[in-house]
Write a protein that holds these residues in place. Structure first.
Motif, short mmCIF file in Angstrom:
data_model
loop_
_atom_site.label_atom_id
_atom_site.label_comp_id
_atom_site.label_asym_id
_atom_site.label_seq_id
_atom_site.Cartn_x
_atom_site.Cartn_y
_atom_site.Cartn_z
N UNK A 1 0.90 -1.15 0.01
CA UNK A 1 0.05 0.11 -0.01
C UNK A 1 0.87 1.01 0.09
N UNK A 2 0.99 2.12 -1.00
CA UNK A 2 1.70 2.90 -1.16
C UNK A 2 1.79 4.38 -0.13
N UNK A 3 0.37 4.47 0.00
CA UNK A 3 0.19 5.52 1.03
C UNK A 3 0.73 5.32 2.42
N UNK A 4 0.57 3.82 2.68
CA UNK A 4 0.86 3.65 3.99
C UNK A 4 2.24 3.57 4.15
N UNK A 5 3.03 2.76 3.08
CA UNK A 5 4.41 3.08 2.93
C UNK A 5 5.22 4.19 3.22
N UNK A 6 4.72 5.16 2.30
CA UNK A 6 4.82 6.56 2.46
C UNK A 6 4.88 7.16 3.89
N UNK A 7 3.75 6.91 4.55
CA UNK A 7 3.56 7.26 5.91
C UNK A 7 4.68 6.58 6.84
N UNK A 8 4.85 5.47 6.55
CA UNK A 8 5.75 4.74 7.66
C UNK A 8 7.39 5.23 7.42
N UNK A 9 7.42 5.47 6.14
CA UNK A 9 8.84 6.31 5.61
C UNK A 9 9.20 7.55 6.51
N UNK A 10 7.91 8.14 6.92
CA UNK A 10 8.10 9.51 7.75
C UNK A 10 8.06 9.51 8.95
N UNK A 11 8.01 8.42 9.66
CA UNK A 11 7.74 8.15 10.98
C UNK A 11 9.32 8.02 11.54
N UNK A 12 9.55 8.97 12.64
CA UNK A 12 10.69 9.05 13.03
C UNK A 12 10.52 8.61 14.68
N UNK A 13 11.88 8.23 15.19
CA UNK A 13 11.70 7.67 16.49
C UNK A 13 12.17 8.75 17.44
N UNK A 14 11.57 8.95 18.62
CA UNK A 14 11.57 9.83 19.49
C UNK A 14 13.18 9.96 20.18
N UNK A 15 14.12 10.22 19.34
CA UNK A 15 15.53 10.14 19.92
C UNK A 15 16.21 11.57 19.43
N UNK A 16 17.21 11.83 20.08
CA UNK A 16 17.83 13.00 19.79
C UNK A 16 19.25 12.81 19.23
N UNK A 17 19.45 13.14 17.89
CA UNK A 17 18.52 13.74 17.11
C UNK A 17 17.76 12.71 16.50
N UNK A 18 16.45 13.01 16.05
CA UNK A 18 15.18 11.99 15.51
C UNK A 18 15.66 11.18 14.23
N UNK A 19 15.54 10.01 14.52
CA UNK A 19 15.93 9.09 13.54
C UNK A 19 14.72 8.57 12.90
N UNK A 20 14.99 8.23 11.50
CA UNK A 20 13.66 7.36 10.94
C UNK A 20 13.62 5.88 11.58
N UNK B 1 12.65 3.27 10.11
CA UNK B 1 13.63 2.30 9.41
C UNK B 1 14.72 2.09 9.87
N UNK B 2 15.57 3.21 10.17
CA UNK B 2 16.99 2.99 10.65
C UNK B 2 17.13 2.41 11.92
N UNK B 3 16.13 2.76 12.99
CA UNK B 3 16.10 2.22 14.17
C UNK B 3 15.95 0.65 13.89
N UNK B 4 15.01 0.46 13.22
CA UNK B 4 14.43 -1.11 13.14
C UNK B 4 15.63 -1.96 12.58
N UNK B 5 16.38 -1.41 11.47
CA UNK B 5 17.38 -2.03 10.88
C UNK B 5 18.75 -2.22 12.00
N UNK B 6 18.84 -1.28 12.83
CA UNK B 6 19.78 -1.37 13.68
C UNK B 6 19.71 -2.38 14.77
N UNK B 7 18.41 -2.73 14.93
CA UNK B 7 18.02 -4.02 15.76
C UNK B 7 18.09 -5.22 14.96
#
Length: 953
Positions: free
Chosen positions: A345-364, A366-372
């Protein structure tokens, strides 16, 4: 009963003879006693013995208990005892001491066999449905428990009986509306058993408003904070929706997805979750996954995904994903749930790409999940969930694939090293010492290249710095270098899957791969060796990679043309041996498991070998590679020609797709412009409407002021003001002056015509008076002319009244003319100051226009009055002509009457002369004759008498 004893292996040795005798006596009392109290006591005693002597009570008393249910329905107490006894006999929920005495198999056989005896007569189940309808607690509750136990023992058979029973399912649905919670909760358990693996009953239950009632119960119980009742309701909803496309569509169309959002509202403090809350939330997440499962029809899944985005459910799940303190199993299931909500679902995938983790500085996110995923200290199931999430994010998402690959390209890599990109994490995992990280990173990178030839070519540009002082090597070369170093099987399998995906349908990548002279000898060496079972999988993948290098070879390298590679295979490996090694892949057990569903689910890290999408690639290429190995050079040439034709066709299709895409973008832009212009138009219309209302208000206020100050004064002052404030209207004023001059001339003409008419009328009046005197003298001879004269007088009176009206109207016109002249005189001196009053306000100009309109309307009224006056003059002139005709007639008659009178006078004079001559002769003859005086006196008397008679007449 003998049959049952035979099945059970003879009579039970457990119960004492006294117990069996007691049960027999109680059964006799139930069957033969005429008093209801005796039968009730006997059934109550059987109930107390039914747990300890389950087999004996079931064999001897079941028939009697069923008879009680049929005949003693008026007594709720005995019905309740009978239902409890049957439940104890049929149910397998025995006490621990009973379970110790009997084996588990024997217990299961008892419950199943007693259930079979009970449902052998379908009327018994129908009777039980009727009893469940009773509102009495002592009847309804044990009836619900007994029916639930029957469904547990013989589910499909009991389901079929209930399905064919009239209103059977509907009666059971009423249990959810029972105000007594214990019955309602057991009703939920009953419906759980009733809806298992039966699509027909699931549809009936769903259309009986089950979703509404169950969601209400979940809300009343506190959503995820509720107790076991919430768990039971969620299990029932899951039964209704799983693998039932009709109910899933009904759930979506009924807007029940929106009601799921409050389930996932978690606070900031997520510590100390109860076990029940974890279970409830786990079931809620599974319920979301049921609606968007990849095994559902694509259209149904897509509509549910869109609904979850629009109602905010996806956003809520991402909040849980990024929250702290969430239990590990809930976090893992949330990642899996988000994966399937965004998959394809393109709309949902675009939204997920815009989600940032509450870190300092904020990270996407996707990056936080790939780190795990590439962190070997994380739990295995969590790493699998992150890989699945990444795969779903890239599934049919060329935009997301491009963003991931762009983080690997030299032009987009952050030289400062302040932030870690997704590409850097994947490369780090690909070349780490952990084999599981190698495999996950290779599969993730393969998904970034899936069905995207452009990105496969771009990835060839990626250069890696291996060590200080050495030149960088390409990513493709580094992967082949690690393969040749003999690393772990899991690492090599992951790299081979990446290379097969990369080289498939990309001739340029094949050329780059073959350009390294060490690659082909390595592959042929791996395939030709006879290794153990663990290495067979690697051999199969090497054969697949070599086959891809042949099938997608464009013959651009002279030493590695298709024909030469096939000759190499035939010499060093053998065609049959090559095909056999290629078949190792699809015959592997782990391959079959991975091909079943997209989600990577493995019991242990060692079983993590194949990816679901890669199994599709193997199915697609295995057959064509086998054919390509046996093809001759002529067939290859023909195939190349066909391929070129297909490539041209594909290029044309791609071109048109691009054109269509551009047109779609233009259409979207035009639609946006139209929507923007429409909104602006609506705003302007609203503004115009508001201004029109304000103008109308000002007009109303102006009219009120005009009425208050007096129409004439306001008329004069407004003209003076407007001529003072606006010197531009000189043309209008000159036109008005010309029109005034014309009216003056016309007015003078009208006055002259009126004077002429007045003189004519006066002459007529004087002549009429003269004719009146003449008529009086000649009444005896012309009486008819007098009557005609009276009619003429009446007509003259009417004409005079009309002339008076006309004179009044003319005086009115003269008044208006005077007013216009006054206005003209006041306007003339003002016109000289036009230059000084050029800057005027819009409101005064509007007033001037209004006054000009009023003047034009007055001029129009005057012209209308002029026309009416002309008509009156025409009518009066015609009347005068008629009167003149009458006058001439009367004059002729008067002349005739005068002539007749003259003739009479002449005759009278002749007669007088003759009479006087005769008198003289008579006197001469001596005849006495009267004197003239006497005669005159006598004549005078006669005349007086005639006058009196005339007066009387």
């Amino acid at each position: 009963m003998n049959f049952l004893r035979g099945v059970m292996g003879g009579p039970s040795a457990g119960p004492q003879p006294s117990g069996a005798d007691t049960i027999q006596k109680l059964c006799d009392r139930v069957a033969s006693s005429t008093l209801l109290d005796d039968r009730r006591d006997a059934v109550r005693a059987l109930k107390s013995l039914s747990k300890k002597y389950r087999l004996e009570v079931g064999i001897q008393a079941m028939e009697h208990l069923i008879h009680v249910l049929q005949t003693d329905r008026s007594d709720s107490e005995i019905i309740g005892y009978a239902l409890d006894t049957l439940y104890n006999v049929i149910s397998n929920d025995l006490e621990e001491e009973e379970q110790e005495e009997n084996s588990a198999k024997q217990v299961d056989d008892l419950g199943s066999q007693f259930t079979e005896i009970f449902i052998k007569q379908q009327e018994n189940v129908t009777l039980l449905l009727t009893l469940v309808e009773e509102f009495d607690f002592h009847v309804r509750w044990p009836g619900v428990k007994l029916l639930t136990s029957l469904l547990k023992q013989q589910g499909p058979q009991v389901q079929q009986i209930i399905l064919v029973s009239p209103m059977g399912v509907s009666r059971l649905m009423d249990l959810l509306a029972d105000s007594r919670e214990v019955i309602r909760n057991d009703g939920v358990l009953l419906l759980q058993q009733l809806t298992k693996s039966n699509a027909a009953i699931q549809k009936i239950v769903a259309f009986e408003n089950a979703f509404e009632r169950l969601l209400d119960i979940i809300t009343e119980e506190g959503n995820s904070d509720g107790g076991i009742v919430v768990e039971d309701c969620l299990l029932l909803v899951q039964n209704l929706l799983k693998n039932n496309n009709s109910n899933q569509n009904f759930f979506k169309e009924g807007s029940y997805i929106q009601r799921m959002k409050p389930w996932f509202e978690v606070g900031d403090d997520n510590c100390g979750w109860s076990a029940q809350k974890v279970t409830n939330l786990h079931l809620m997440l599974q319920l979301v996954r049921v609606l968007v499962s990849p095994t559902n029809p694509p259209g149904a899944t897509s509509s549910c995904q869109k609904a979850m985005f629009h109602c905010g459910l996806l956003q809520q799940l991402c909040t849980i994903l990024m929250a702290t303190g969430v239990p590990a199993d809930i976090l893992t299931e949330t990642i899996n749930t988000v994966s399937e909500v965004i998959r394809g679902c393109q709309t949902n995938q675009d939204y997920f790409a815009s989600v940032n983790a509450p870190s300092n500085p904020p990270r996407p996110a996707i990056v936080v999940l790939l780190m795990s995923m590439v962190n070997e200290r994380q739990p295995f199931v969590l790493r699998c969930a992150v890989l699945y999430c990444f795969q779903c994010f890239l599934y049919k998402n060329q935009k997301g694939q491009g963003e991931i690959v762009s983080t690997l390209l030299p032009s987009t890599i952050d030289a400062t090293g302040n932030s870690v990109s997704a590409g850097q994490l994947l490369c780090g995992g690909l070349f780490s010492t952990d084999s599981l990280s190698n495999w996950c990173a290779a599969v993730a990178l393969a998904h970034a290249l899936q069905e995207n030839a452009t990105l496969k070519e771009q990835l060839l540009r990626v250069q890696l710095a291996t060590s200080i002082g050495n030149p960088p090597v390409s990513l493709l070369q580094q992967c082949t270098n690690i393969l040749s170093q003999g690393s772990k099987v899991q690492t090599r399998v992951g790299l081979l899957m990446l290379l097969c995906t990369w080289l498939s349908n990309c001739s340029i990548a094949v050329t780059h791969f073959l350009h390294n002279p060490a690659n082909v000898p390595f592959l042929t060496g791996q395939i030709a060796e006879n290794l153990g079972e663990e290495e067979q999988l690697v051999q199969g993948l090497c054969a697949l990679l070599l086959g891809i290098s042949i099938y997608y070879n464009d013959n651009s390298l002279e030493n590695y043309r298709k024909e030469k590679l096939k000759q190499l295979i035939e010499k060093r490996i053998g065609r049959e041996n090559f095909i056999e090694k290629l078949g190792f892949i699809s015959k592997h057990e782990l391959y079959s498991r991975a091909a079943q569903k997209p989600q990577p689910s493995f019991s242990s890290p060692d079983h993590m070998m194949f990816d679901h999408e890669f199994t599709k690639l193997v199915k697609e290429l295995e057959g064509v590679i086998s054919k390509a190995i046996y093809k001759s050079s002529e067939e290859d040439k023909k195939e190349e020609e066909v391929k070129k034709t297909l490539e041209q066709h594909d290029n044309i299709v791609t071109h048109y797709k691009k054109v269509i895409r551009e047109q779609d973008q233009e259409l979207e832009e035009l639609k946006q412009r139209i929507s923007t212009l429409t909104s602006q138009n609506e705003q302007l219309q609203a503004t115009v409407t508001q201004q029109v209302s304000q103008i109308q208000q000002h007009k109303d206020q102006y009219n009120l002021l005009k009425v208050q100050l007096g129409k004439d004064t306001q008329h004069h002052n407004s003209h003076g003001d407007t001529f003072q404030m606006n010197g531009i209207q000189t043309e209008e004023v000159s036109k008005l002056k010309e029109e005034l001059e014309e009216w003056k001339n016309k007015h003078e003409l009208l006055q002259g015509q009126l004077k002429e008419k007045d003189s004519v009328i006066e002459k007529l009046n004087s002549s009429q008076l003269e004719m009146g005197t003449i008529e009086q003298s000649s009444q005896t001879s012309k009486f008819g002319g007098l009557e005609h004269n009276n009619e003429l007088q009446k007509e003259l009176e009417m004409l005079r009244s009309q002339i008076q009206l006309q004179s009044a109207e003319i005086s009115k016109l003269q008044m208006e003319n005077q007013k216009l002249q006054v206005m003209n005189t006041t306007a003339d001196p003002m016109l000289g100051d036009s230059g000084a009053t050029a800057a005027t306000s819009l409101e005064l100009e509007g007033r001037l226009q209004q006054e000009i309109k009023e003047l034009k309307s007055e001029i129009k009224a005057l012209s209308e009055e002029k026309e009416s006056l002309k008509q009156h003059l025409d009518s009066s002139s015609s009347t005068v002509a008629i009167l003149q005709d009458e006058k001439s007639k009367l004059q002729r008659e008067v002349a005739e009457s005068k002539k007749e009178q003259d003739d009479l006078l002449v005759l009278l004079a002749d007669q007088d002369q003759k009479i006087s001559a005769l008198k003289i002769k008579l006197k001469d003859l001596g005849v006495p004759v009267e004197d003239e005086d006497d005669t005159e006196s006598g004549d005078q008397g006669d005349e007086d008498e005639d006058g009196d008679e005339e007066e009387q007449d």
